[in-house]
Design a protein around this motif. Structure first.
Motif, PDB file in Angstrom:
ATOM      1  N   VAL A   5      -5.394   1.997  -8.549  1.00  0.00           N
ATOM      2  CA  VAL A   5      -5.101   2.314  -7.149  1.00  0.00           C
ATOM      3  C   VAL A   5      -6.236   3.174  -6.620  1.00  0.00           C
ATOM      4  O   VAL A   5      -6.488   4.270  -7.142  1.00  0.00           O
TER       5      VAL A   5
ATOM      6  N   ARG B 210       0.868  -1.168   0.000  1.00  0.00           N
ATOM      7  CA  ARG B 210       0.000   0.000   0.000  1.00  0.00           C
ATOM      8  C   ARG B 210       0.910   1.223   0.000  1.00  0.00           C
ATOM      9  O   ARG B 210       2.101   1.126   0.261  1.00  0.00           O
TER      10      ARG B 210
ATOM     11  N   PRO C  99      -3.713  -0.498  -4.042  1.00  0.00           N
ATOM     12  CA  PRO C  99      -3.847  -1.137  -5.348  1.00  0.00           C
ATOM     13  C   PRO C  99      -4.972  -2.164  -5.361  1.00  0.00           C
ATOM     14  O   PRO C  99      -5.213  -2.854  -4.364  1.00  0.00           O
TER      15      PRO C  99
END
Length: 251
Positions: A73, A41, A92
């Motif tokens: 994302v 992340r 994502p």
């Protein structure tokens, strides 16, 4: 416990933005160029004029692009500081492919943005590692208050407390800090700070900051520590410290 509060040149060098001028732009975590797990992340922080723009991003979609692969994302709600900063989580929609370089297309949602910790480019890049990170960070030593800093600059004052965090963790890590005033009925501050070489900085720069610290006041810091994949370290007791006190001006 009252930690010693020396004037640290070293701490200024480790502070992400001990700058002569007030910056406008964004910072990203992990820092551009880092090797990240394929289930990583990201955090995106807005400073100056970009603080409000970043705060409005939750719900938007960005793109991570590599040679032959693209991942959406999604921007998720994060944190706001009392001193004019905002941070969001970038998640994502699927895993990255191992061994590729991925560029984040920030220009999709923030035209003309400057990445302050990425050389000014609007396309920060990371290298994907060999696979996913599914292991929790391990504490090698319990977190502790280390040192503090107070400094006057031409733009205002800087005040930080340095927290030492020694982790057994290969991925970049960050701390979500809930900061409250001891023995005072004040709303807690809740914000995020990355770890650099096992150090988290709690405080503020001259123009803005993650946490407002008042001269000599006592604080209690509750820590939640995450790696780049979102795995959490075991809970630890809160830390107690006193904010650095303003030094006397030379005659």
């Amino acid at each position: 416990m009252r930690p010693v509060v020396p004037l640290l040149v070293l701490l200024l060098l480790t502070a992400p933005a001990a700058r002569a001028a007030c910056p406008d732009g964004v910072r990203v975590f992990p820092a551009p160029g880092a090797v990240v797990p394929t289930n990583t992340r990201f955090l995106l922080e807005g400073l100056g004029a970009f603080s409000s723009r970043v705060a409005e991003l939750p719900g938007r979609v960005l793109r991570l692009q590599a040679d032959g692969h693209e991942v959406e994302v999604r921007v998720q709600r994060g944190w706001s500081s009392p001193l004019g900063r905002s941070a969001v989580v970038l998640r994502p929609s699927g895993p990255l492919k191992p061994g590729l370089s991925y560029a984040l297309r920030l220009d999709d949602v923030l035209p003309d943005v400057k990445v302050l910790n990425g050389g000014g480019s609007a396309f920060p890049e990371w290298h994907s590692g060999r696979g996913q990170d599914v292991s929790r960070p391990r504490w090698l030593k319990r977190p502790a208050v280390s040192e503090g800093l107070f400094r006057r600059t031409r733009d205002g004052t800087e005040r930080f407390v340095k927290l030492r965090m020694t982790l057994g963790e290969d991925s970049p890590a960050y701390a979500v800090v809930t900061l409250s005033r001891r023995d005072e009925d004040m709303a807690p501050q809740h914000y995020v700070t990355p770890l650099h070489d096992g150090v988290a900085l709690v405080g503020h720069e001259a123009c803005s900051g993650a946490f407002a610290l008042e001269d000599g006041k006592s604080y209690r810091a509750k820590l939640e520590v995450f790696d780049a994949a979102g795995n959490t370290a075991p809970a630890v007791p809160p830390l107690q410290f006193e904010a650095p006190v303003a030094t006397q001006e030379s005659p």
